[in-house]
Design an enzyme around this catalytic site. Structure first.
Site, PDB file in Angstrom:
ATOM      1  N   TYR A 245      -2.538  -9.207 -13.648  1.00  0.00           N
ATOM      2  CA  TYR A 245      -1.924  -8.937 -14.951  1.00  0.00           C
ATOM      3  C   TYR A 245      -0.402  -8.894 -14.806  1.00  0.00           C
ATOM      4  O   TYR A 245       0.331  -9.554 -15.546  1.00  0.00           O
ATOM      5  CB  TYR A 245      -2.447  -7.601 -15.492  1.00  0.00           C
ATOM      6  CG  TYR A 245      -1.661  -7.096 -16.682  1.00  0.00           C
ATOM      7  CD1 TYR A 245      -1.727  -7.740 -17.906  1.00  0.00           C
ATOM      8  CD2 TYR A 245      -0.825  -5.980 -16.567  1.00  0.00           C
ATOM      9  CE1 TYR A 245      -0.993  -7.293 -18.998  1.00  0.00           C
ATOM     10  CE2 TYR A 245      -0.089  -5.527 -17.655  1.00  0.00           C
ATOM     11  CZ  TYR A 245      -0.182  -6.186 -18.863  1.00  0.00           C
ATOM     12  OH  TYR A 245       0.551  -5.743 -19.932  1.00  0.00           O
TER      13      TYR A 245
HETATM   14  O1  LIG Z   1       2.833   0.064 -18.813  1.00  0.00           O
HETATM   15  C1  LIG Z   1       2.224  -0.964 -18.695  1.00  0.00           C
HETATM   16  O2  LIG Z   1       2.820  -1.984 -18.413  1.00  0.00           O
HETATM   17  C2  LIG Z   1       0.739  -1.025 -18.817  1.00  0.00           C
HETATM   18  O3  LIG Z   1       0.265   0.220 -19.291  1.00  0.00           O
HETATM   19  C3  LIG Z   1      -1.124   0.342 -19.303  1.00  0.00           C
HETATM   20  O4  LIG Z   1      -1.620   0.331 -17.983  1.00  0.00           O
HETATM   21  P1  LIG Z   1      -1.763   1.708 -17.237  1.00  0.00           P
HETATM   22  O5  LIG Z   1      -0.456   2.386 -17.066  1.00  0.00           O
HETATM   23  O6  LIG Z   1      -2.551   1.444 -16.013  1.00  0.00           O
HETATM   24  O7  LIG Z   1      -2.559   2.598 -18.316  1.00  0.00           O
HETATM   25  P2  LIG Z   1      -4.031   3.223 -18.300  1.00  0.00           P
HETATM   26  O8  LIG Z   1      -5.038   2.189 -18.023  1.00  0.00           O
HETATM   27  O9  LIG Z   1      -4.162   3.989 -19.551  1.00  0.00           O
HETATM   28  O10 LIG Z   1      -3.973   4.212 -17.058  1.00  0.00           O
HETATM   29  C4  LIG Z   1      -3.104   5.320 -17.074  1.00  0.00           C
HETATM   30  C5  LIG Z   1      -3.283   6.132 -15.818  1.00  0.00           C
HETATM   31  O11 LIG Z   1      -4.588   6.698 -15.805  1.00  0.00           O
HETATM   32  C6  LIG Z   1      -5.249   6.390 -14.587  1.00  0.00           C
HETATM   33  N1  LIG Z   1      -6.685   6.231 -14.870  1.00  0.00           N
HETATM   34  C7  LIG Z   1      -7.148   5.197 -15.612  1.00  0.00           C
HETATM   35  C8  LIG Z   1      -8.465   5.066 -15.901  1.00  0.00           C
HETATM   36  C9  LIG Z   1      -9.363   6.006 -15.399  1.00  0.00           C
HETATM   37  O12 LIG Z   1     -10.599   5.958 -15.617  1.00  0.00           O
HETATM   38  N2  LIG Z   1      -8.883   7.041 -14.641  1.00  0.00           N
HETATM   39  C10 LIG Z   1      -7.563   7.181 -14.370  1.00  0.00           C
HETATM   40  O13 LIG Z   1      -7.163   8.138 -13.689  1.00  0.00           O
HETATM   41  C11 LIG Z   1      -4.610   5.130 -14.090  1.00  0.00           C
HETATM   42  O14 LIG Z   1      -4.741   5.045 -12.694  1.00  0.00           O
HETATM   43  C12 LIG Z   1      -3.167   5.332 -14.540  1.00  0.00           C
HETATM   44  O15 LIG Z   1      -2.481   6.083 -13.586  1.00  0.00           O
HETATM   45  C13 LIG Z   1      -1.757  -0.774 -20.121  1.00  0.00           C
HETATM   46  O16 LIG Z   1      -3.155  -0.754 -20.015  1.00  0.00           O
HETATM   47  C14 LIG Z   1      -1.228  -2.138 -19.732  1.00  0.00           C
HETATM   48  O17 LIG Z   1      -1.732  -3.095 -20.621  1.00  0.00           O
HETATM   49  C15 LIG Z   1       0.266  -2.058 -19.794  1.00  0.00           C
HETATM   50  O18 LIG Z   1       0.877  -3.241 -19.561  1.00  0.00           O
END
Ligand SMILES: O=C(O)[C@H]1O[C@H](OP(=O)(O)OP(=O)(O)OC[C@H]2O[C@@H](n3ccc(=O)[nH]c3=O)[C@H](O)[C@@H]2O)[C@H](O)[C@@H](O)[C@@H]1O
Length: 435
Positions: A245
């Site tokens: 991504y």
């Molecule tokens: O800032 C960005 O560029 C990205 O932000 C998000 O990605 P992400 O930060 O990974 O957001 P989440 O999927 O909501 O995860 C947030 C946090 O929760 C954690 N998480 C996620 C899912 C889960 O089941 N458990 C968990 O602890 C992840 O490791 C991460 O640290 C979006 O999903 C992407 O599309 C975007 O581009």
């Protein structure tokens, strides 16, 4: 010369009875059968070859792809034109094509533009990466506010050309994308389709349009990848993406640069930092945690090296919308015409974050407070699936150039999200009433 003993050419397994081929008729039958089956195999081979050629052609040349035509006609054109109209009272208004308009950020940006009097036409393919009914509900909201959303794909070059035939868009706000960091391991092709091929198809249309629109689009904080220098600044190295991504978003930054350089397209790339809020994306952690907490299901909380908490610079949707509008307002004009550059055009990249990271366990405890329900937490080591341990935006560039000033902290933003979630999905979860 081949003889009747030709059967020796066929390997036979010891112990198996060899076929007696003394009978002339039998022999002819076998020959005939052998040649028919050879022809059959060849025919299959040719069909497969043609099919792979055609699918390769359609991959490299989007014009060859066939999209169902659910657009066109006088009434459709009228709806597009009306939706793109700038309110008379609005000074120096713009007509904006918003891709991904039925998406989370797209729907909010479209509404904000319309509210201040700009013309907006939405485009969305309503794919099923997450519940399309949520996208349909967002679309209804846009319709109620006078925004027409065209159902179509950014890879459909004919549709894009038609839209630019009908309206001379002054700006394109490109928010359609395959989002999600971890899903890239499951469906890598969808990232290439939307974030690379779709982007190029759209840029080709913009470059050829007269006049060329200014192009503002969503990159991602994920381009910082394994960067350890904090906070993340636009000038930091971004050549170590941790997910496909991120790699496609980084490629998007390079691809848009070439269109700026060769064709004079005005380009602004926005690195969004984990955007959240009402009407959000169900695949994101804050959203799925809320759903699971209310349903009494466990949630998985990832932890980094040495059990360190993961952290994100969670950014509230209203702040992101302000950053998007500020980018459109300051984008500067494209200089190309007829596909030729007439002078240098702006090429800009901005972080749009909140600049105060919060750990994932803190996010969970805020949700617990707002929902008045305790979460069942399973702490798990962060799998090697593209995640990064933390993000933290330096937003001084956006502040000085766009007047970007985020004003919503996670506590306040999540309160608004929970309020929306409960009103949208109802107050009854797991047999309990929450208010
Ligand atoms: O800032 C960005 O560029 C990205 O932000 C998000 O990605 P992400 O930060 O990974 O957001 P989440 O999927 O909501 O995860 C947030 C946090 O929760 C954690 N998480 C996620 C899912 C889960 O089941 N458990 C968990 O602890 C992840 O490791 C991460 O640290 C979006 O999903 C992407 O599309 C975007 O581009």
């Amino acid at each position: 010369m081949r003889s009747i003993e030709d059967h020796d050419l066929f390997p036979s397994t010891p112990g198996k009875v060899k076929i007696e081929r003394t009978n002339m008729l039998n022999r002819q039958f076998y020959r005939c059968f052998a040649s028919t089956s050879t022809m059959f195999v060849w025919a299959l081979f040719l069909i497969a070859l043609t099919a792979s050629y055609l699918s390769f052609q359609s991959f490299v040349d989007p014009k060859n792809r066939h999209y169902p035509i659910s657009w066109g006609g006088l009434n459709w054109e009228k709806q597009v034109r009306t939706s793109a109209q700038i309110r008379e009272s609005r000074q120096r208004g713009m007509s904006v094509l918003v891709t991904g308009a039925a998406g989370f950020v797209g729907s909010h940006v479209s509404l904000a533009l319309k509210k201040r009097g700009d013309g907006v036409v939405g485009l969305d393919n309503f794919n099923d990466y997450y519940d399309p009914s949520l996208k349909r509900a967002r679309k209804s909201l846009l319709n109620e506010n006078g925004i027409f959303v065209v159902e179509g794909d950014i890879n459909d070059a004919r549709l894009l050309a038609k839209l630019f035939d009908v309206v001379a868009f002054s700006h394109v706000m490109h928010l359609a994308a395959q989002a999600g960091v971890r899903y890239a391991m499951k469906n890598p092709g969808s990232y290439i389709h939307s974030n690379i091929a779709g982007l190029v198809t759209l840029l080709e249309t913009c470059k050829a349009a007269v006049p060329q629109p200014s192009f503002v689009w969503a990159s991602s904080s994920s381009v910082y990848g394994l960067n350890e220098k904090v906070p993340f600044s636009e000038s930091d190295q971004t050549d170590q993406p941790a997910s496909l991504y991120a790699a496609t978003k980084k490629s998007g930054e390079e691809i848009t640069h070439t269109y700026n350089h060769i064709y004079g397209l005005s380009v602004t790339g926005l690195r969004f930092f984990t955007v959240y809020g009402p009407w959000g994306r169900p695949d994101m952690a804050y959203f799925s945690f809320t759903r699971n907490i209310l349903q009494g299901k466990p949630i998985t909380v990832y932890r980094g090296k040495n059990r360190a908490d993961l952290a994100r610079d969670f950014t509230f949707i209203d702040d992101i919308v302000k950053g998007c509008l500020g980018s459109l307002d300051t984008s500067g004009k494209s200089t190309g015409t007829g596909g030729k550059k007439r002078g240098p055009a702006p090429y800009r990249i901005f972080n749009l974050g909140n600049t105060s990271p919060v750990t994932v366990p803190t996010l969970v405890s805020i949700l617990e407070r707002h929902l008045k329900v305790k979460a069942k937490k399973n702490f798990v080591d962060m799998p090697g699936n593209g995640d990064v341990p933390f993000t933290h935006a330096n937003i001084s560039l956006a502040r000085s150039e766009l007047g970007y000033k985020p004003s919503t902290d996670l506590q306040t933003g999540l309160k608004k999200f929970v309020k929306w979630y409960l009103s949208y999905y109802g107050y009854h979860h797991n047999g309990k009433s929450v208010n």
